[in-house]
Design an enzyme around this catalytic site. Structure first.
Site, PDB file in Angstrom:
ATOM      1  N   THR A   1      57.313   2.347  46.050  1.00 29.62           N
ATOM      2  CA  THR A   1      58.511   2.746  45.323  1.00 29.62           C
ATOM      3  C   THR A   1      59.049   1.511  44.613  1.00 29.62           C
ATOM      4  O   THR A   1      59.039   0.410  45.163  1.00 29.62           O
ATOM      5  CB  THR A   1      59.550   3.444  46.244  1.00 29.62           C
ATOM      6  OG1 THR A   1      60.510   4.094  45.419  1.00 29.62           O
ATOM      7  CG2 THR A   1      60.259   2.491  47.193  1.00 29.62           C
TER       8      THR A   1
ATOM      9  N   CYS B   1      69.722   1.332  46.639  1.00 24.48           N
ATOM     10  CA  CYS B   1      68.968   2.352  47.377  1.00 24.48           C
ATOM     11  C   CYS B   1      68.198   1.689  48.524  1.00 24.48           C
ATOM     12  O   CYS B   1      68.037   0.471  48.548  1.00 24.48           O
ATOM     13  CB  CYS B   1      67.948   3.027  46.472  1.00 24.48           C
ATOM     14  SG  CYS B   1      68.651   3.840  45.033  1.00 24.48           S
TER      15      CYS B   1
ATOM     16  N   HIS C   1      62.781   7.231  49.665  1.00 25.43           N
ATOM     17  CA  HIS C   1      63.675   6.403  48.837  1.00 25.43           C
ATOM     18  C   HIS C   1      65.028   7.115  48.735  1.00 25.43           C
ATOM     19  O   HIS C   1      65.175   8.057  47.979  1.00 25.43           O
ATOM     20  CB  HIS C   1      63.025   6.245  47.455  1.00 25.43           C
ATOM     21  CG  HIS C   1      63.789   5.396  46.483  1.00 25.43           C
ATOM     22  ND1 HIS C   1      63.174   4.606  45.549  1.00 25.43           N
ATOM     23  CD2 HIS C   1      65.115   5.232  46.265  1.00 25.43           C
ATOM     24  CE1 HIS C   1      64.087   3.985  44.799  1.00 25.43           C
ATOM     25  NE2 HIS C   1      65.274   4.357  45.216  1.00 25.43           N
TER      26      HIS C   1
END
Lengths: 208, 159
Positions: B23, B29, B46
């Site tokens: 990711t 995040c 994620h």
């Protein structure tokens, strides 16, 4: 009809925001040209409503390094203004303001960073001033903050801010041209959904 | 190298035995890599916000619902809670807002919630690289469970 999601906006509403963006970026271009002492043109702004991942790809590659100036808006319009600069644009500013040339983002020192911050601040303030006059509203701006990092990480800030209310981002995207060269610099206006309704009502186009 | 699965924002992928799951550019995040070494089953989720507050259908956006759903899937594929370990990365504060600002430190809240939910679910966090002010690209190797963190201007980190 109140807009509950960015996707609910009809073409008239989108035109209104394109026009708002156009007025904003026009004023920002004038301010930028005064700071840099050179001609600055603008491209007609784009209004796009995209999912998070698509929004990042619209602007570049998620891991790509950019310099960004962020200002938070509060008052009658809430949201974020984000001014994102790629290398050639950064050099155009640094050459004129601090007489410096960089070929790597690591070389952005404190002086360069504050030159970018101040330029961003002037651009964003003139953009927002134009909108407040147009719509006769009040918008308070936070002190600007600069980050030099991955594009995806920088966009995670507006994404997280609107994440509770939307799966999409609405970006009113403007671009500058300095002299004859198109330099990569995106000025993004990211309003929250509540502000969209307020602004449309204020401008008398809420029920079209 | 093998195949590579890409996880977007508010998204999750799982895989077994070979290849990697990646990711990109985690800012505030958080990426949570879960791995069962015995059956070489791994997942990467994620998340972007701490808790689900409305009827949002995208459960992988939130730490609480995202982790629980990922675990549910891993158990369905044969993972055992006692063997599963978690490695987490992200939760940065990308902009230092002078004078506070209404945004607060979402990255820190994400990290706290991720840790709380994992602990409630009885999953051990073996390594973490959270906080600070830079974005991270995170990948997990499904053969070994090793997690690689890439950042701007810093050496690669192996978790």
């Amino acid at each position: 009809m109140a807009i509950e999601r960015y996707e609910d906006m009809n073409s008239t509403a989108l035109d209104v925001f394109r026009e708002i963006g156009s007025i904003g970026i026009g004023n920002a271009a004038t301010a930028l040209s005064q700071v840099l002492g050179t001609q600055v043109h603008m491209k007609l702004p784009k209004v796009s409503i995209e999912g998070y991942n698509e929004a990042i790809h619209c602007l570049g590659n998620p891991e790509e390094i950019v310099a960004a100036v962020l200002v938070e808006m509060d008052g009658d319009m809430k949201g974020i203004m984000l001014y994102m600069l790629k290398m050639d644009f950064i050099n155009a500013i640094l050459a004129r303001l601090v007489n410096k040339y960089i070929d790597d983002f690591n070389q952005i020192d404190e002086l360069s960073s504050s030159a970018l911050e101040e330029t961003g601040n002037i651009i964003i303030s003139s953009y927002i001033n134009a909108i407040t006059k147009l719509a006769n509203i009040e918008i308070h701006l936070s002190v600007p903050s600069v980050a030099v990092n991955m594009l995806g990480g920088i966009l995670s800030v507006p994404i997280a801010m609107f994440g509770c209310t939307s799966d999409k981002l609405m970006m009113i995207q403007g671009e500058f041209l300095i002299g004859d060269t198109q330099l990569q610099g995106d000025l993004l206006l990211l309003p929250d959904i509540e502000s969209l309704n307020f602004l449309l009502e204020k401008l008398g186009v809420a029920d079209v | 190298m093998g195949k590579q699965l890409v996880v977007g924002i508010g998204d999750m992928k799982l895989g077994r035995q070979e290849g990697t799951i990646i990711t990109y550019a985690l800012g505030s995040c958080i990426g949570i890599a879960l791995y069962d070494p015995m059956i070489k089953l791994g997942a990467l989720v994620h998340i972007m916000l701490p808790e689900k507050v409305n009827s949002d259908s995208n459960i992988f956006k939130y730490a609480d619902t995202g982790i629980k759903e990922t675990l549910r899937k891993l158990y369905a594929y044969g993972a055992d809670k006692r063997r599963l370990t978690a490695k987490i990365a992200g939760g940065a504060k990308m902009f230092e807002m002078k004078g506070g600002g209404s945004m607060g430190n979402i990255g820190e809240r994400n990290a706290q919630t991720v840790k709380r939910v994992l602990s409630q679910e009885g999953i051990r966090i073996v390594r973490e690289d959270t906080g600070a002010n830079y974005a991270r690209t995170m990948s997990i190797d499904l053969q070994t469970g090793m997690v690689l963190i890439k950042t701007f201007g810093r050496p690669e980190l192996r978790l």
